[in-house]
Scaffold this active site. Structure first.
Site, short mmCIF file in Angstrom:
data_model
loop_
_atom_site.label_atom_id
_atom_site.label_comp_id
_atom_site.label_asym_id
_atom_site.label_seq_id
_atom_site.Cartn_x
_atom_site.Cartn_y
_atom_site.Cartn_z
CB SER A 151 95.86 -12.66 24.61
OG SER A 151 97.14 -12.55 25.17
NE ARG A 152 99.39 -16.35 18.26
CZ ARG A 152 98.67 -15.93 17.23
NH1 ARG A 152 97.51 -16.50 16.97
NH2 ARG A 152 99.09 -14.97 16.45
CB VAL A 153 102.08 -15.46 25.50
CG1 VAL A 153 102.69 -16.35 24.45
CG2 VAL A 153 102.20 -14.01 25.12
CG ASP B 267 103.45 -12.95 21.03
OD1 ASP B 267 103.95 -13.83 20.32
OD2 ASP B 267 104.11 -12.07 21.59
#
Lengths: 507, 146
Positions: free
Chosen positions: A366-368, A341
Site C-alpha cells: 500500500s503506497r499511501v 496506489d
C-alpha cells in the site's frame, strides 16, 4: 419539491413550449442505420453528432456515439439490438449518458442508468448526472490521511488503505477477491461511509448471493449495487463502472466518505475490447485497443480525498482484477498496478493451504495507506511484517527436516500462532482498535501458552471479553491514542484470564 | 416526480394527437404539402456544399407521407428534389399513418418534416429546451461555481 409544485412546473413548461413551437416544417439532422448487431450499430448521416452523444434509435433504444467517421457513426447500443434494423431512421439527442443519483438509491440494486433491478418500488430520482465527468482538479484534492477499515486483520495491519486511496485487489479466479470487497463494505456499517458495488459481467446468481450477503448483515442501507450482468448488452457493461463512480461522486461532493468496489475491471477491459473490435478500431497488444489504459486511468483518477474547502468528502476505490495462472505481469494487471496506489495480492497457493484470506503479504503493498494507520496499529505493523516475513523464510528452510536450535524453534512456534491469528473467516470484519489489541498480543509471548489449533478459539473468546469489558479502551484507540504501558497490562491480564478459562489444549 | 412530469406531457400530447387525427381533412393535407414545397424551394437557395451533403452516395431520397400521394403530387416533389441535386435523384415513396397528416422528405443526413405528428413532437422537444433547468444542471452550475 411537492407533487403540486412538480405538476405546476410541468404545466408551465408545457404552456411555454406550446407558445414557442412554430407550426412550420422542421429541417432536422437524421441518420440511417447501415447495419446493427452484437450490441453495436453503424449509422450513416448524423454529420453533427458529437463523441459520447446519445443517439435515439426507434423502439426507445439508445446508443452512444463512439466512432465518428467521415460519413458514418459507430454506436454502442444500450438496449436490445434486435429492436434495431438496417434502414431505421435515428436522430441525435444533444445529451450525454446520465445516470440517477441521490439518497433514494441507497439500499437499491440498479442498472447503470439507474433503473431498479431489485423488484422494489420505483426509485424517486433526485437528479441525473453525466456518467463521464472530469476528475477533481489537483487544487481541490488533499492528501490521503484518514484510515478506511477493511476489517481484515492482515490487510489493515500490513497493507492499510486510506480514504481516497485506490487499492487494487488482484488474484486468480476464486481466491477470495470479491469476499474482500464484501468485507470492506460490511466493515463500513455504522461509520457513515456510503458504499457502491459495481458488478460488471458477472453471473446473475453470484450477484444475487452477494446482495443477500449484504442484506442479511444489514449493510444494504448504506450501499448501492450497480449491476451490468453477463447478460447485459456490451454497452451497459462498458458504462457500468463510470455510472457507479458518478453515483458515489454525488455523495463525495456532499462531503460524505464513499467506498466503491469495481468487480471486476478485467471483464470491463474485455467488454471494451469486444466493442472496439466490433467497431473495427485497430487492435493492439492482446487485441486490446490503444486507449485501454486511459479507460481505467480516467475512471480511477476520480477517486480522491477532497480538501475541506470542497466538503472534505472522499472516494476510496477498490478495483478488482482477475489474473490467469498468477501472472500479475499480464497487460491489464500491470496497467492497473501502475494506476493504483498499491495492490492486495491473493495467492491461490495460500488459499489452497487454508490460509484465508489468502493475502500474500510479500507481494502486496500500500503506497499511501501507511500514513493513515491509527497510531496504536502503526507501532505494531512494521515489526509484525518483519517478523512474519522472517518466520516464512525460516519455515521454508526447516521444511527439509533440519534440526533446529531452541531459539529458532521458538520463533517458528510464535510465527505459526501469528499466522493462525491472521486467518479470518469471510464476512466477519473486525474493528481497527480490536485488531490492534489482538496484534499487540501476537507481539508478546502470551500466545505461546495457546496451542496453534486453538488460536481461533482464543481469539473469539478474547474479542468477546474485550467488547464486554474494554469498550472505553477500544474507543480511545480508535480515536488515535497509542497503547500505554498501563493499557497494555490491562489487555495482557485479560488475555491471560481468557487463556486460563479456555485452557491450553493440545500443543 | 420525473414520472409525474412525463405523465402530464404524455397525456397532453396524446390528447392533441387524438384531436388532430379527428380533424384532419384534405385542406390540412394540402396546406402541409404547400409548406413542404416552400421549404424544399428554400433549400434550393442554400449553397452548393450544403445541397451536396444532403445526398448519400447512391442518391436515394425517401418520402414518407401519412396517406398515399397522388401522381401530380409525386412528380411535384420529384421535381423539387431534383432541383437540389446536380445528379438525378432516386425518390421512393412510403406511407406511414402514424404521421397523422403531411409528408416528410428524408435525405441522407437531413429530414424536412411537414407532418402533424412532428409538430406534436416539436412541443416535447421545445419543452425540454425551455423547461426550468432540472436538478442536475443546477447542481452542475453549483459545482462549477466552486
Amino acid at each position: 419539491v411537492s407533487v403540486f409544485e412538480a405538476a405546476s412546473n410541468t404545466l408551465d413548461g408545457l404552456r411555454r413550449a406550446a407558445r414557442a413551437v412554430e407550426v412550420k416544417p422542421r429541417v432536422r439532422e437524421i441518420g440511417r442505420v447501415l447495419h446493427a448487431g452484437d450490441g453495436i450499430a453503424v449509422v450513416a448521416g448524423l454529420p453533427g453528432a458529437q463523441a459520447q452523444e446519445l443517439i435515439a434509435f426507434p423502439g426507445g433504444v439508445m446508443g452512444i456515439a463512439f466512432n465518428l467517421d467521415e460519413d458514418s457513426v459507430g454506436c454502442v447500443l444500450l438496449g436490445a439490438d434486435t429492436k434495431v434494423a438496417a434502414g431505421d431512421t435515428v436522430h441525435r439527442t444533444g445529451q450525454v449518458v446520465r445516470t440517477a443519483v441521490g439518497d433514494s438509491l441507497l439500499g437499491r440494486v440498479v442498472d447503470p442508468l439507474g433503473n431498479a433491478l431489485d423488484g422494489g418500488p420505483e426509485i424517486e430520482v433526485e437528479a441525473y448526472h453525466p456518467i463521464e465527468r472530469d476528475s477533481p482538479p489537483i487544487l481541490q484534492r488533499s492528501p490521503v490521511n484518514r484510515p478506511l477499515a477493511i476489517g481484515v486483520k492482515s490487510i489493515d495491519a500490513m497493507i492499510p488503505v486510506g480514504r481516497g486511496q485506490r487499492e487494487l485487489i488482484i488474484g486468480d479466479r476464486s481466491t477470495g477477491k470479491t469476499t474482500i470487497g464484501i468485507d470492506a463494505i460490511l466493515s463500513q456499517r455504522g461509520t457513515g461511509v456510503v458504499c457502491v458495488y459495481v458488478a460488471i459481467g458477472q453471473q446473475a446468481s453470484s450477484i444475487a448471493r452477494f446482495v443477500s450477503a449484504l442484506r442479511q448483515r444489514g449493510a444494504m442501507d448504506h450501499s448501492v449495487v450497480v449491476v451490468a450482468d453477463a447478460d447485459s448488452p456490451p454497452g451497459m457493461r462498458y458504462i457500468a463502472p463510470y455510472a457507479g463512480c458518478t453515483v458515489s461522486e454525488y455523495f463525495m461532493q456532499r462531503g460524505r466518505d464513499t467506498l466503491i468496489v469495481y468487480d471486476d475491471l478485467t471483464k470491463h477491459a474485455e467488454t471494451y475490447r469486444e466493442i472496439s473490435l466490433l467497431l473495427r478500431r485497430p487492435p493492439g497488444r492482446e487485441a486490446y485497443p490503444g486507449d485501454i489504459f486511459y479507460i481505467h486511468s480516467r475512471l480511477l483518477e476520480r477517486a480522491t480525498q477532497l480538501d475541506d474547502e470542497h466538503g472534505g468528502g472522499s472516494q476510496t476505490a477498490l478495483p478488482i482484477i482477475a489474473t490467469q495462472a498468477q501472472n500479475i505481469s499480464a497487460y491489464i494487471p500491470t496497467n492497473l498496478i501502475s494506476i493504483t496506489d498499491g495492490q492486495i495480492y491473493l495467492s491461490p497457493v495460500l488459499f489452497q493451504s487454508g490460509f484465508m484470506p489468502a493475502v500474500d503479504i510479500g507481494t502486496s503493498v500500500s503506497r499511501v495507506g501507511g500514513k493513515t494507520q491509527i497510531p496504536a496499529m502503526k507501532k505494531l505493523a512494521q515489526q509484525l511484517r518483519l517478523s512474519y516475513t522472517q518466520f516464512r523464510e525460516l519455515e521454508e528452510f526447516t521444511k527439509f527436516g533440519t534440526t533446529v536450535d531452541p531459539d529458532t524453534k521458538r520463533t517458528l512456534e510464535k510465527g505459526r500462532r501469528l499466522r493462525e491469528l491472521l486467518k479470518q473467516p469471510a464476512h466477519q470484519p473486525i474493528a481497527l482498535a480490536e485488531q490492534a489489541l489482538l496484534l499487540h498480543l501476537a507481539a508478546t509471548d502470551l500466545l505461546m501458552d495457546v496451542a496453534v489449533v486453538r488460536v481461533r478459539e482464543f481469539e473469539d473468546a478474547f474479542l468477546r471479553a474485550v467488547r464486554d469489558r474494554l469498550g472505553d479502551l477500544t474507543a480511545r484507540i480508535a480515536e488515535g491514542e497509542t497503547l500505554s504501558d498501563e493499557d497494555a497490562e490491562t489487555v495482557e491480564s485479560l488475555a491471560r484470564e481468557v487463556i486460563e478459562r479456555i485452557g491450553p489444549g493440545e500443543g | 416526480m420525473q414520472e409525474l412530469r412525463e405523465g402530464i406531457v404524455d397525456v397532453s400530447l396524446g390528447l392533441a394527437r387524438r384531436i388532430l387525427e379527428e380533424l384532419t381533412d384534405e385542406s390540412v393535407e394540402a396546406a402541409l404539402l404547400t409548406r413542404l414545397h416552400a421549404e424544399l424551394e428554400a433549400l434550393a437557395q442554400a449553397d452548393e456544399r450544403t445541397r451536396a451533403d444532403l445526398f448519400s452516395a447512391d442518391g436515394t431520397v425517401h418520402v414518407v407521407s401519412a396517406g398515399p400521394l397522388g401522381s401530380s403530387e409525386r412528380s411535384r416533389i420529384e421535381e423539387l428534389v431534383g432541383a437540389l441535386s446536380a445528379r438525378p435523384a432516386d425518390v421512393d415513396f412510403d406511407v406511414d399513418e402514424s404521421l397523422i397528416a403531411g409528408a416528410r422528405v428524408e435525405f441522407s443526413s437531413q429530414a424536412v418534416d411537414a407532418t402533424l405528428a412532428d409538430m406534436v413532437t416539436a412541443v416535447r422537444d421545445e419543452m425540454a429546451a425551455v423547461a426550468p433547468p432540472p436538478q442536475d444542471e443546477a447542481d452542475a452550475a453549483e459545482e462549477d461555481g466552486q
